[in-house]
Design an enzyme around this catalytic site. Structure first.
Site, short mmCIF file in Angstrom:
data_model
loop_
_atom_site.label_atom_id
_atom_site.label_comp_id
_atom_site.label_asym_id
_atom_site.label_seq_id
_atom_site.Cartn_x
_atom_site.Cartn_y
_atom_site.Cartn_z
N LYS A 298 2.97 5.98 4.32
CA LYS A 298 1.02 6.37 5.14
C LYS A 298 1.57 7.71 5.29
CE LYS A 298 -2.65 3.91 7.05
NZ LYS A 298 -2.61 5.46 8.03
N ARG B 30 -12.09 -2.87 1.43
CA ARG B 30 -10.78 -3.20 2.58
C ARG B 30 -10.01 -4.80 2.45
NH1 ARG B 30 -9.78 -0.03 6.63
NH2 ARG B 30 -11.43 0.77 6.74
N PHE C 131 -1.79 8.85 -4.49
CA PHE C 131 -1.24 7.87 -5.00
C PHE C 131 -1.02 6.72 -5.85
CE2 PHE C 131 -3.22 8.41 -0.53
CZ PHE C 131 -4.17 7.90 -0.88
N GLU D 126 4.48 2.21 -0.12
CA GLU D 126 4.89 3.44 0.18
C GLU D 126 4.96 4.58 1.12
OE1 GLU D 126 2.18 5.24 -3.64
OE2 GLU D 126 1.05 4.51 -2.33
N GLU E 275 -3.87 11.78 -0.23
CA GLU E 275 -4.23 12.63 1.13
C GLU E 275 -3.63 13.63 0.81
OE1 GLU E 275 -5.18 9.95 3.34
OE2 GLU E 275 -4.42 10.29 5.33
N LYS F 264 -1.80 -2.14 5.60
CA LYS F 264 -1.03 -0.84 6.60
C LYS F 264 -0.19 -1.55 7.72
CE LYS F 264 -5.54 0.27 9.13
NZ LYS F 264 -6.20 1.07 8.95
N1 LIG Z 1 0.18 5.64 0.38
C1 LIG Z 1 -0.96 5.60 0.24
N2 LIG Z 1 -1.34 4.96 0.42
C2 LIG Z 1 -3.11 4.80 0.42
N3 LIG Z 1 -3.81 5.29 1.37
C3 LIG Z 1 -2.57 5.86 2.06
C4 LIG Z 1 -1.31 6.56 1.99
N4 LIG Z 1 -1.24 7.09 2.50
C5 LIG Z 1 -2.37 7.36 3.81
N5 LIG Z 1 -2.80 6.43 3.34
C6 LIG Z 1 -4.36 6.75 4.35
O1 LIG Z 1 -3.88 5.78 5.45
C7 LIG Z 1 -5.13 5.02 5.05
C8 LIG Z 1 -5.22 3.36 4.38
O2 LIG Z 1 -5.93 2.93 5.67
P1 LIG Z 1 -7.77 2.43 6.25
O3 LIG Z 1 -7.88 2.30 4.16
O4 LIG Z 1 -7.76 1.58 6.49
O5 LIG Z 1 -8.37 3.36 6.02
P2 LIG Z 1 -8.74 4.08 7.20
O6 LIG Z 1 -10.11 3.50 7.84
O7 LIG Z 1 -8.99 5.66 7.64
O8 LIG Z 1 -7.51 3.88 8.38
P3 LIG Z 1 -6.08 4.86 9.10
O9 LIG Z 1 -7.41 5.49 10.22
O10 LIG Z 1 -5.13 4.01 9.76
O11 LIG Z 1 -5.56 6.29 8.25
C9 LIG Z 1 -5.97 5.44 3.23
O12 LIG Z 1 -7.33 5.71 3.38
C10 LIG Z 1 -5.88 7.16 2.95
O13 LIG Z 1 -6.20 7.85 3.75
#
Ligand SMILES: Nc1ncnc2c1ncn2[C@@H]1O[C@H](COP(=O)(O)OP(=O)(O)OP(=O)(O)O)[C@@H](O)[C@H]1O
Length: 550
Positions: free
Chosen positions: A253, A414, A342, A251, A302, A420
């Protein structure tokens, strides 16, 4: 339980260094807790309220210093408290260093006595304090805290100050309380873990474990209106995901802020990643959800701020909307937001945490008929995934998410089921030394490009790139390269070193496939470097260094 007894237990726990000893002490505390079980399961982690509640004490450090100063006597000011804090570095230490009114009172009673603070009372007072709002609320909060500190002996003051400022720091983490609940009430850790994931409330789970055992824990379900922790991602690579799973769910991001949607059948509420209620600042998201849903649901997604042309804006913009409490209408004029959903955790009485992502996403897609739901590509092909990534980046998003299509939704974890893809740390400038004509619709354009780096006496190949190039770019690149074709055999052409491609990659591996002795894993086209000649391209020795330092 008297608050002094809790303080005493907290001091014992803090003095332990081994994890097992800490867990044992917390186990004993919970087993002896009686009516205070729920409160103690939270206090021991420095929480006053369940994690899913948006309620906070809203007590800043300064307010706490004022209350301590007042309890410490006429000659002490909040500045004095702050000065001591600068010396000791720890608010509990500071609070314990003063002689409060309560100490004298307690001494007179020989400890404890009618005026002794209880855990229940502290919880009640802090809950009331959290509810104080409006004009003069800060003053009222100082009064309440003063009243509490005034009845504390040094040890109680130490842990009250830490509790109030959410700085308990006695070595008790989420995992400790989970294990302690399991040990204290003889229930499986897994059952406690699941119940915690679903309810996000250590106090409640501890009570259910004690009163209803494993059966009770298993019966805890998601509840619309009670946010759960978001499933999180690790950094990952396309190659790693393809190795681990048969197919990868890919998907975009989205570059925004996480939002959890709870719809109870009539109205939607929205929660941020740290479970704050962000319903009021995002009325258009609420409207989108309410317009489409007709049964209760819990959804994950998101919210992205977008420019007039729909392009995403930096995520700081969306945070401006999240934080906005007043004048939402004006903020809405300033920053337009879009919802991308999502995941789907619950629909119409059915919890879907244990269902596969594949199924959850299908269920989500069935709830909406416009473009609110993320596109999800199932792929086992690195090039195809690279193309999705190129599209995501072209559309102004951060990159891609790689998800295990068979995995359950694990709140707060996590784990390795969601990854990602990290942006490229390094890129390489490679010389194009060959290519292949495409097939079918793409027969008139070059498709796969041979990438080489400089050596002392020429060029050595490090890989081929076919990914990340749009159709328009392929046309332009073909026009640029065709005049330099030196030989042709079947679909393959040799090309004189003239053009430099900047490419991203996930890893450099030693390999016998190419004459350089190295291979780029998952190379992706980023740009033609018109500003560079082959003499400026990267050398084999840089590739060697990058491979060694990986
Ligand atoms: N398609 C998607 N599926 C899941 N998460 C997504 C998607 N698109 C964006 N995101 C965002 O990306 C994040 C995934 O990375 P992570 O779980 O590490 O969060 P994070 O610590 O906020 O990291 P980052 O700063 O990289 O967004 C999710 O928390 C969400 O906010």
């Amino acid at each position: 339980m008297e608050f002094a007894a809790f303080a005493d237990r907290a001091a014992t726990i803090e003095a332990e260094s081994a994890d097992t000893a800490i867990t044992e002490s917390v186990t004993d505390l919970l087993a002896d807790a009686g009516d205070d079980l729920a409160t103690l399961a939270r206090f021991v982690q420095g929480r006053v309220f369940p994690a899913h509640e948006s309620t906070t004490l809203d007590v800043g450090p300064r307010l706490c210093y004022e209350a301590i100063a007042r309890a410490a006597g006429q000659n002490v000011s909040a500045d004095d408290v702050e000065a001591r804090l600068a010396e000791t570095g720890e608010i509990g230490e500071v609070a314990a260093s003063y002689d409060f009114g309560g100490q004298r009172g307690l001494a007179a009673f020989g400890g404890g006595g009618a005026d002794a603070l209880t855990v229940a009372e502290v919880e009640r007072e802090l809950t009331d304090l959290a509810a104080v709002a409006g004009d003069g609320s800060q003053e009222t909060k100082v009064d309440v805290l003063f009243g509490l500190f005034n009845r504390c002996d040094p040890d109680e003051a130490r842990y009250l100050a830490r509790l109030v400022l959410s700085e308990m720091r006695i070595g008790v983490g989420d995992g400790t309380v989970r294990d302690a609940v399991a040990a204290a009430f003889d229930v499986p850790v897994d059952a406690v873990e699941r119940a915690l994931q679903v309810s996000n409330d250590y106090g409640y789970v501890a009570e259910v474990a004690r009163d209803e055992g494993e059966t009770g824990l298993d019966a805890i379900d998601l509840e619309v209106g009670r946010p759960v922790q978001a499933m999180l991602a690790q950094a990952g690579t396309v190659t790693g995901a393809l190795e681990d799973w048969n197919e990868v769910a890919v998907e975009w991001k989205y570059d925004g802020a996480r939002v959890q949607v709870h719809y109870d059948g009539e109205a939607a509420r929205l929660f941020s990643r740290n479970m704050e209620d962000v319903t009021d600042p995002l009325p258009e998201v609420v409207a989108t959800v309410e317009a489409s849903l007709d049964a209760p649901a819990i959804l994950d997604g998101e919210v992205v701020a977008v420019a007039d042309d729909g392009a995403p804006l930096p995520f700081q913009e969306v945070l401006r909307r999240f934080r906005r409490k007043h004048d939402v209408a004006a903020a809405r004029e300033d920053v337009t937001v879009r919802l991308h959903l999502f995941d789907c955790l619950h629909v119409d009485g059915e919890d879907l945490l244990d269902a596969s992502l594949r199924e959850r996403h299908d269920r989500l897609a069935a709830l909406f008929d416009d473009d609110v739901v993320s596109d999800l590509w199932l792929s086992a092909d690195a090039d195809e995934i690279g193309d999705v990534e190129a599209e995501a980046l072209d559309a102004g998003h951060e990159g891609i998410m790689l998800k295990d299509p068979e995995a359950a939704y694990t709140p707060g974890k996590r784990g390795k089921h969601w990854r990602k893809r990290k942006p490229d740390v390094e890129t390489l400038d490679c010389v194009v030394t060959g290519a292949e004509w495409g097939e079918g619709r793409r027969a008139n354009v070059l498709g796969t490009f041979e990438l080489s780096v400089r050596t002392d006496d020429g060029y050595a190949q490090v890989g081929n790139v076919a990914t990340g190039i749009t159709d328009a770019e392929l046309d332009a690149v073909t026009d640029r390269l065709e005049p330099h074709v030196t030989a042709e055999e079947g679909r393959s052409v040799a090309i004189a070193p003239e053009v430099v491609f900047e490419v991203g990659y996930e890893e450099i591996q030693t390999s016998t496939t190419y004459d350089s002795g190295y291979a780029l894993r998952f190379p992706r086209f980023l740009a033609v470097r018109e500003d560079k000649t082959p003499a400026d391209a990267d050398s084999l020795s840089r590739v060697e260094r990058l491979a060694e330092n990986a």
